[in-house]
Design a protein around this motif. Structure first.
Motif, PDB file in Angstrom:
ATOM      1  N   ASN A   1     -51.463 -64.862 -48.241  1.00 32.71           N
ATOM      2  CA  ASN A   1     -51.545 -66.280 -48.630  1.00 32.71           C
ATOM      3  C   ASN A   1     -52.902 -66.901 -48.300  1.00 32.71           C
ATOM      4  OD1 ASN A   1     -49.013 -66.328 -49.684  1.00 32.71           O
ATOM      5  ND2 ASN A   1     -48.092 -67.610 -48.092  1.00 32.71           N
ATOM      6  N   CYS A   2     -53.983 -66.145 -48.526  1.00 35.06           N
ATOM      7  CA  CYS A   2     -55.305 -66.687 -48.242  1.00 35.06           C
ATOM      8  C   CYS A   2     -55.883 -67.293 -49.516  1.00 35.06           C
ATOM      9  CB  CYS A   2     -56.245 -65.589 -47.764  1.00 35.06           C
ATOM     10  SG  CYS A   2     -55.593 -64.654 -46.370  1.00 35.06           S
ATOM     11  N   ARG A   3     -56.293 -68.554 -49.417  1.00 30.71           N
ATOM     12  CA  ARG A   3     -56.975 -69.164 -50.544  1.00 30.71           C
ATOM     13  C   ARG A   3     -58.441 -68.774 -50.498  1.00 30.71           C
ATOM     14  NH1 ARG A   3     -54.669 -75.247 -51.255  1.00 30.71           N
ATOM     15  NH2 ARG A   3     -52.685 -74.529 -50.402  1.00 30.71           N
ATOM     16  N   VAL A   4     -58.997 -68.617 -51.674  1.00 31.56           N
ATOM     17  CA  VAL A   4     -60.373 -68.147 -51.769  1.00 31.56           C
ATOM     18  C   VAL A   4     -61.042 -68.966 -52.867  1.00 31.56           C
ATOM     19  CG1 VAL A   4     -61.591 -66.196 -52.822  1.00 31.56           C
ATOM     20  CG2 VAL A   4     -60.069 -65.797 -50.868  1.00 31.56           C
ATOM     21  N   ALA A   5     -62.297 -69.349 -52.643  1.00 32.52           N
ATOM     22  CA  ALA A   5     -63.012 -70.134 -53.657  1.00 32.52           C
ATOM     23  C   ALA A   5     -63.232 -69.279 -54.897  1.00 32.52           C
ATOM     24  CB  ALA A   5     -64.352 -70.614 -53.104  1.00 32.52           C
ATOM     25  N   GLU A   6     -63.147 -69.912 -56.058  1.00 34.85           N
ATOM     26  CA  GLU A   6     -63.372 -69.210 -57.326  1.00 34.85           C
ATOM     27  C   GLU A   6     -64.737 -68.518 -57.326  1.00 34.85           C
ATOM     28  OE1 GLU A   6     -61.686 -70.440 -60.743  1.00 34.85           O
ATOM     29  OE2 GLU A   6     -62.866 -68.967 -61.850  1.00 34.85           O
ATOM     30  N   SER A   7     -65.727 -69.177 -56.740  1.00 36.26           N
ATOM     31  CA  SER A   7     -67.076 -68.586 -56.722  1.00 36.26           C
ATOM     32  C   SER A   7     -67.089 -67.297 -55.894  1.00 36.26           C
ATOM     33  CB  SER A   7     -68.089 -69.592 -56.162  1.00 36.26           C
ATOM     34  OG  SER A   7     -67.670 -70.004 -54.872  1.00 36.26           O
ATOM     35  N   ASP A   8     -66.259 -67.259 -54.856  1.00 33.47           N
ATOM     36  CA  ASP A   8     -66.181 -66.033 -54.050  1.00 33.47           C
ATOM     37  C   ASP A   8     -65.584 -64.874 -54.861  1.00 33.47           C
ATOM     38  OD1 ASP A   8     -67.335 -67.078 -51.841  1.00 33.47           O
ATOM     39  OD2 ASP A   8     -65.499 -67.248 -50.633  1.00 33.47           O
ATOM     40  N   ILE A   9     -64.586 -65.221 -55.682  1.00 29.58           N
ATOM     41  CA  ILE A   9     -63.974 -64.166 -56.487  1.00 29.58           C
ATOM     42  C   ILE A   9     -65.035 -63.530 -57.383  1.00 29.58           C
ATOM     43  CG2 ILE A   9     -62.208 -63.652 -58.230  1.00 29.58           C
ATOM     44  CD1 ILE A   9     -60.582 -66.005 -57.124  1.00 29.58           C
ATOM     45  N   ARG A  10     -65.823 -64.392 -58.018  1.00 20.66           N
ATOM     46  CA  ARG A  10     -66.898 -63.880 -58.878  1.00 20.66           C
ATOM     47  C   ARG A  10     -67.880 -63.034 -58.073  1.00 20.66           C
ATOM     48  NH1 ARG A  10     -67.654 -66.730 -63.865  1.00 20.66           N
ATOM     49  NH2 ARG A  10     -65.727 -67.897 -64.121  1.00 20.66           N
ATOM     50  N   GLU A  11     -68.248 -63.564 -56.914  1.00 22.49           N
ATOM     51  CA  GLU A  11     -69.247 -62.855 -56.117  1.00 22.49           C
ATOM     52  C   GLU A  11     -68.716 -61.479 -55.678  1.00 22.49           C
ATOM     53  OE1 GLU A  11     -72.182 -64.061 -52.451  1.00 22.49           O
ATOM     54  OE2 GLU A  11     -71.202 -65.687 -53.543  1.00 22.49           O
ATOM     55  N   SER A  12     -67.413 -61.426 -55.401  1.00 22.51           N
ATOM     56  CA  SER A  12     -66.855 -60.139 -54.962  1.00 22.51           C
ATOM     57  C   SER A  12     -66.947 -59.115 -56.088  1.00 22.51           C
ATOM     58  CB  SER A  12     -65.400 -60.315 -54.508  1.00 22.51           C
ATOM     59  OG  SER A  12     -64.516 -60.384 -55.620  1.00 22.51           O
ATOM     60  N   MET A  13     -66.819 -59.585 -57.328  1.00 19.81           N
ATOM     61  CA  MET A  13     -66.926 -58.646 -58.447  1.00 19.81           C
ATOM     62  C   MET A  13     -68.388 -58.245 -58.668  1.00 19.81           C
ATOM     63  SD  MET A  13     -63.851 -59.892 -61.032  1.00 19.81           S
ATOM     64  CE  MET A  13     -64.333 -61.599 -61.301  1.00 19.81           C
ATOM     65  N   GLU A  14     -69.283 -59.198 -58.429  1.00 19.14           N
ATOM     66  CA  GLU A  14     -70.717 -58.850 -58.501  1.00 19.14           C
ATOM     67  C   GLU A  14     -71.051 -57.820 -57.409  1.00 19.14           C
ATOM     68  OE1 GLU A  14     -72.585 -62.669 -58.281  1.00 19.14           O
ATOM     69  OE2 GLU A  14     -71.961 -63.153 -60.350  1.00 19.14           O
ATOM     70  N   TYR A  15     -70.494 -58.030 -56.232  1.00 15.90           N
ATOM     71  CA  TYR A  15     -70.689 -57.075 -55.131  1.00 15.90           C
ATOM     72  C   TYR A  15     -70.212 -55.698 -55.556  1.00 15.90           C
ATOM     73  CZ  TYR A  15     -69.593 -54.584 -50.772  1.00 15.90           C
ATOM     74  OH  TYR A  15     -69.491 -53.643 -49.777  1.00 15.90           O
ATOM     75  N   TYR A  16     -69.022 -55.661 -56.154  1.00 15.20           N
ATOM     76  CA  TYR A  16     -68.516 -54.376 -56.624  1.00 15.20           C
ATOM     77  C   TYR A  16     -69.502 -53.749 -57.604  1.00 15.20           C
ATOM     78  CZ  TYR A  16     -66.126 -50.886 -59.319  1.00 15.20           C
ATOM     79  OH  TYR A  16     -65.831 -49.711 -59.948  1.00 15.20           O
ATOM     80  N   ASN A  17     -69.948 -54.528 -58.575  1.00 16.24           N
ATOM     81  CA  ASN A  17     -70.857 -53.993 -59.596  1.00 16.24           C
ATOM     82  C   ASN A  17     -72.165 -53.505 -58.991  1.00 16.24           C
ATOM     83  OD1 ASN A  17     -69.333 -54.183 -61.902  1.00 16.24           O
ATOM     84  ND2 ASN A  17     -70.003 -56.271 -62.393  1.00 16.24           N
ATOM     85  N   LEU A  18     -72.709 -54.299 -58.072  1.00 16.32           N
ATOM     86  CA  LEU A  18     -73.999 -53.963 -57.468  1.00 16.32           C
ATOM     87  C   LEU A  18     -73.930 -52.703 -56.622  1.00 16.32           C
ATOM     88  CD1 LEU A  18     -75.428 -57.343 -56.180  1.00 16.32           C
ATOM     89  CD2 LEU A  18     -76.346 -55.859 -58.006  1.00 16.32           C
ATOM     90  N   THR A  19     -72.937 -52.671 -55.787  1.00 16.98           N
ATOM     91  CA  THR A  19     -72.943 -51.641 -54.747  1.00 16.98           C
ATOM     92  C   THR A  19     -72.272 -50.366 -55.213  1.00 16.98           C
ATOM     93  OG1 THR A  19     -70.856 -52.374 -53.867  1.00 16.98           O
ATOM     94  CG2 THR A  19     -72.853 -53.352 -52.918  1.00 16.98           C
ATOM     95  N   TYR A  20     -71.440 -50.509 -56.244  1.00 18.13           N
ATOM     96  CA  TYR A  20     -70.659 -49.337 -56.607  1.00 18.13           C
ATOM     97  C   TYR A  20     -71.530 -48.285 -57.258  1.00 18.13           C
ATOM     98  CZ  TYR A  20     -66.546 -46.709 -57.656  1.00 18.13           C
ATOM     99  OH  TYR A  20     -65.602 -45.729 -57.691  1.00 18.13           O
ATOM    100  N   VAL A  21     -72.410 -48.740 -58.148  1.00 14.71           N
ATOM    101  CA  VAL A  21     -73.248 -47.787 -58.870  1.00 14.71           C
ATOM    102  C   VAL A  21     -74.136 -47.046 -57.884  1.00 14.71           C
ATOM    103  CG1 VAL A  21     -74.954 -47.519 -60.703  1.00 14.71           C
ATOM    104  CG2 VAL A  21     -73.193 -49.296 -60.868  1.00 14.71           C
ATOM    105  N   LYS A  22     -73.937 -45.772 -57.835  1.00 15.00           N
ATOM    106  CA  LYS A  22     -74.628 -45.014 -56.782  1.00 15.00           C
ATOM    107  C   LYS A  22     -76.063 -44.659 -57.189  1.00 15.00           C
ATOM    108  CE  LYS A  22     -70.800 -43.141 -56.933  1.00 15.00           C
ATOM    109  NZ  LYS A  22     -69.622 -42.257 -56.982  1.00 15.00           N
TER     110      LYS A  22
END
Ligand SMILES: NC(=O)c1ccc[n+]([C@@H]2O[C@H](COP(=O)([O-])OP(=O)(O)OC[C@H]3O[C@@H](n4cnc5c(N)ncnc54)[C@H](O)[C@@H]3O)[C@@H](O)[C@H]2O)c1
Ligand SMILES: NC(=O)c1ccc[n+]([C@@H]2O[C@H](COP(=O)([O-])OP(=O)(O)OC[C@H]3O[C@@H](n4cnc5c(N)ncnc54)[C@H](O)[C@@H]3O)[C@@H](O)[C@H]2O)c1
Ligand SMILES: [Zn+2]
Ligand SMILES: [Zn+2]
Lengths: 355, 355
Positions: B334-355
């Protein structure tokens, strides 16, 4: 009138929906939906709103009236409507209508997102004394009644005599059959009281007693493993006759009219196969046939009726099982009956009913 | 391997279905149906029959494989098939297949005549460690996942490593994501053990531990009022990515691949909004990305993904709520998270995932 406590929820009588107003005021629901059919939207929704001080904080989901619409296609429509409204798990569904609405609304609510809260406001006599009590929800598949459903209890049930004012006479008579049944299976005194009553002017006290009887039975045996089956008195033959009439008659029998027929047949079976006395059988037949219109079960339909009874969901291992009266006010269940007896009971109905 | 006791039923491991043979021998069921899809009818049914000594006293109900068939149309088909077989309330349905079969078969069984008994024999890794435990049944409506269903427990669950032999590698990897999740949310030691394991050669001991973890959580909170939500770790973003991929990608992500992505995003959210340390975040990312293929979440899909998260059934009152790691092995909900954080987490995934 006393509130009846059922499993985990209350059944309120003539409260003018005051406890519902409190539930709404608490504001814990994300959305409130009122589910009604065209008739109850017209006849009952204004009364509902007035009782709740012109409450308008709900969305109306309206369907076509009638048993033929208690089907999966309408359920899919309602599920999708809830999705369109982005209804989440914390929404509330208020079923405002007869048994078709409480059965189908209950099924939709018990399965949408694996279950949302719902409240029943039964608006016909039948649904007040029967359909809204006991947690059975359901819809028909291929015109086979209640083939799909769940056992799910509402958050509350509101029984308001006010709603009965607009119920057609024939629908009142239909619900009255279930009240007679309650007397026959569980309370002779109540049965005698009903005989003195007028089905067009039912008191809340009588409804209360019917609900009490049904509630006691279903609380004792919620999943219909045993005793709850006494509520099927009149229904094994009655259901078959009802289905047959629906598919063949120009002006089909109502549920209660069919059950009235079923009760006479099954009273005969009770005399033949259990301990109901000849006097009691005669008395049941005389009373029921004085209230309900005559009907002829066509001889050529007997085979089809047997097949319908066979496929009734209350059967187990292919046996047709009956709930039979031991006396007026006392009922037993899981009674096997010879196929020839079933036919004879319908012949008895045909012979003796025509006055 | 020890049997796990769940609410009112047992989960058996590698018993070669011996307890099922006993249930069948007792003969209390009027009919036995085996529900399978085309693939499991081919790959698993012979094994099933062999384990049961060439048992043939059942009727097979077969459907097309795949999530796209986990829908109401197939349910209607199965309900009608049961009707055609004149199946009564005392019949048994054995679901033999992956999560699609156990979810849909469970839903059909829990609603046919208001509920018949069913037994789950999960045949994919995903369904063994996840779908067959916890009583959730469900189907999709308009491609929205699990929008309709019930909470209904099976009579028993049989987990047999034997069935996994024919499961494609990619499906094994998909189920493995749920095992990683179980480690992350509840048991650091187990997570470390999994890191040393090979997803193509999963031991029954590991499956047992996953089932144990899930079972503990769901037994404590069967209706997902609170703690059960920790099982949604990785699933809020993961589900949205999965839906998006299903509708857009030529070769869509599997559930587990999407959840792997979701777990990296939500680990980032856990670091930002809860107490997961930077080291733990880095370690989770490194491990998951070493096991799962790379994927790019398209920037132009972010709005659509947000909308999908909004409509997720786990939300309440319009808030997107996350289950976040406090540390590896500990999860909160039940943790609320800012919409901007959700986007940033996906950017983090995109940035860091590509090896
Ligand atoms: N769940 C149970 O335990 C249970 C028990 C008995 C019956 N049932 C089900 O109930 C259904 C029959 O119930 P029913 O007889 O109430 O049918 P119904 O809901 O179809 O109502 C009968 C008609 O009356 C109309 N109506 C309802 N309230 C009205 C009002 N206040 N004023 C004017 N018109 C009104 C309806 O629109 C409909 O046309 C059947 O589907 C049956 O299977 C369920
Ligand atoms: N109820 C729950 O709590 C829960 C939890 C997680 C997932 N689920 C549901 O589970 C479903 C996904 O489960 P799944 O991944 O098992 O999908 P699935 O049932 O579609 O199986 C994946 C594929 O593997 C095939 N297959 C299954 N067993 C096989 C075997 N032994 N050998 C060869 N092929 C086999 C299937 O035919 C299918 O093509 C989703 O619908 C998801 O919503 C439910
Ligand atoms: Zn009835
Ligand atoms: Zn999952």
């Amino acid at each position: 009138m006393n509130t009846i406590e059922s499993s985990g929820h209350n059944i309120y009588f003539d409260t003018k929906l005051a406890p519902l107003a409190e539930i709404i005021e608490k504001g814990t629901y994300s959305n409130i939906f009122v589910f009604a059919d065209r008739n109850t939207a017209e006849a009952c929704l204004p009364v509902f709103r007035e009782m709740l001080d012109d409450f308008s904080g709900f969305d109306l989901i309206e369907t076509d009236p009638g048993e033929e619409n208690k089907n999966i296609d309408f359920c899919i429509g309602i599920w999708k409507t809830l999705l369109d409204f982005e209804a989440d798990r914390k929404c509330l569904m208020i079923n405002l209508g007869g048994g078709v609405i409480t059965d189908m609304g209950g099924f939709v609510a018990s399965t949408y997102k694996r279950g949302i809260d719902f409240i029943n406001i039964p608006t016909t006599l039948l649904s007040q004394v029967d359909a809204s009590v006991g947690g059975k929800t359901g819809i028909d598949i291929d015109n086979v009644k209640n083939m799909v459903g769940t056992f799910t209890l509402p958050q509350a049930v509101f029984i308001e005599a006010e709603f009965l004012k607009t119920v057609p006479k024939r629908e009142m008579l239909s619900g009255f059959a279930e009240m007679i049944k309650h007397g026959l299976i569980a309370d002779e005194k109540y049965y005698q009281e009903l005989k003195a009553a007028n089905y067009q002017n039912i008191t809340t006290a009588a409804i209360h007693r019917s609900v009490e009887i049904k509630n006691e039975v279903v609380t004792e045996d919620p999943l219909e493993k045993g005793k709850r089956k006494i509520l099927n008195f009149g229904h094994t033959i009655g259901h078959a006759v009802e289905s047959y009439s629906l598919s063949k008659d120009k002006k089909p029998l109502t549920h209660g009219e069919a059950i009235a027929i079923g009760m006479i047949c099954e009273a005969w079976l009770s005399h033949k196969n259990s301990t109901l006395s000849a006097e009691e059988l005669a008395e049941i037949r005389a009373y029921i046939s004085s209230v309900y219109p005559a009907y002829k079960i066509k001889e050529k339909s007997f085979d089809k009726l047997s097949a319908l009874m066979q496929s009734d969901k209350k059967n187990e291992h292919g046996n047709i099982l009956f709930s039979l009266l031991e006396s007026i006010g006392k009922c037993t269940w899981n009674c096997r009956v010879a196929e020839s007896d079933i036919r004879e009971s319908m012949e008895y109905y045909n012979l003796t009913y025509v006055k």
